[in-house]
Design a protein around this motif. Structure first.
Motif, short mmCIF file in Angstrom:
data_model
loop_
_atom_site.label_atom_id
_atom_site.label_comp_id
_atom_site.label_asym_id
_atom_site.label_seq_id
_atom_site.Cartn_x
_atom_site.Cartn_y
_atom_site.Cartn_z
N SER A 10 0.85 -1.20 0.00
CA SER A 10 0.00 0.00 0.00
C SER A 10 0.88 1.24 0.00
N ASN A 12 1.98 5.16 -1.84
CA ASN A 12 2.74 5.51 -3.02
C ASN A 12 4.23 5.26 -2.80
N ASN A 33 -0.53 -4.04 -4.39
CA ASN A 33 -1.51 -3.01 -4.05
C ASN A 33 -2.90 -3.41 -4.51
N TYR A 37 -2.42 3.00 -6.59
CA TYR A 37 -1.28 3.75 -6.07
C TYR A 37 -0.32 4.02 -7.20
#
Length: 276
Positions: A10, A12, A33, A37
């Protein structure tokens, strides 16, 4: 530089000011993810990503790679969408997109090295100078955009049955296609034993089609790479199809035919001698 395993779940992935990330040869980067992202540059300067190992996208949602990306390894899109919004440079390696997954190139894909395979969807205009292998190993590979086969390109088509996109390979292109390069045909699953001369196979379909593969003209026959038979290859304005299968006799068959000719010749010779 990653030489081990990274699992990204998870958030960025961000850098800048000359930052560079290398997934080294033998390294594994698992993109897990479940939402959308980005790998991006919020800090100014530059940030680049090089993949020499294995990058695998295996979750729903979308990962956007917003920085220059260079691939010389393997990229697997097993689930979800992997989207490249900046430059993408394929200097080698393999791109693989599984059924139900998407590989997207906002600025198109110039495939000058390596290979592209799978049964998913490729979004963006593609210029191919290497090898495309639809299926895994058999299946349908979809292109949303234009697809150009350049002179050094290769399209490998496997034939394992009569159901399009399931039993035999199929390429579906939403845009236009220009053909050059080489078309290869091969059998799978022992299909050479049951295929008939009446079977037809549409192996490629496009909104508009021009050109021909350099190794086979319209209406000519192309022998399978395994040497088991040949098909007539037909081009239309929107599709490439195969028809009129002819099997190549096994060596034992040729031997029997040759023996038969000798027997007939010897019999005729004896008859001529007896008349004298």
């Amino acid at each position: 530089s990653n030489e081990g395993t990274i699992n990204w779940y998870s958030g960025n992935f961000a850098s800048g000011n000359g930052g560079a990330f290398t997934n080294a040869s033998g390294g594994t980067f698992n993109d897990l993810n479940a939402s959308s992202y980005s790998i991006y540059n919020p800090y100014g300067g530059s940030f680049s990503f090089s993949n020499n190992g294995t990058y695998t996208r295996n979750a729903t949602g979308t990962t956007q790679i917003q920085i220059p990306f260079e691939n010389n390894g393997t990229i697997n899109v097993d689930q979800g969408t992997l989207r490249f919004t900046s430059s993408f440079n394929q200097i080698g390696g393999a791109l693989k997109v599984s059924s139900g997954s998407t590989l997207k190139f906002d600025n198109g894909l110039n495939l000058g090295a390596g290979s592209l395979s799978g049964s998913g969807t490729v979004v963006g205009n593609v210029s191919n100078s290497t090898t495309i292998n639809p299926g895994n190993p058999l299946g349908e590979l979809d292109f949303t955009g234009d697809l150009t086969f350049n002179s050094t390109s290769v399209l490998n088509i496997g034939l394992g049955g009569t159901t399009q996109g399931t039993d035999y390979d199929f390429v579906d292109i939403s845009g236009s296609t220009m053909l050059e390069g080489v078309l290869n045909l091969s059998f799978a699953n022992g299909f050479q034993s049951t295929v008939t001369s009446g079977d037809t196979f549409t192996i490629l379909s496009a909104n508009a089609l021009s050109g021909e593969f350099s190794n086979i003209a319209n209406g000519a026959r192309l022998t399978t790479t395994d040497g088991l038979g040949s098909f007539a290859v037909n081009y239309s304005s929107i599709a490439v199809s195969l028809s009129g299968f002819q099997a190549v006799p096994e060596p034992s068959t040729w031997a029997m035919l040759g023996l038969g000719v000798l027997v007939i010749g010897a019999t005729q010779f004896r008859r001529r001698r007896s008349r004298k």
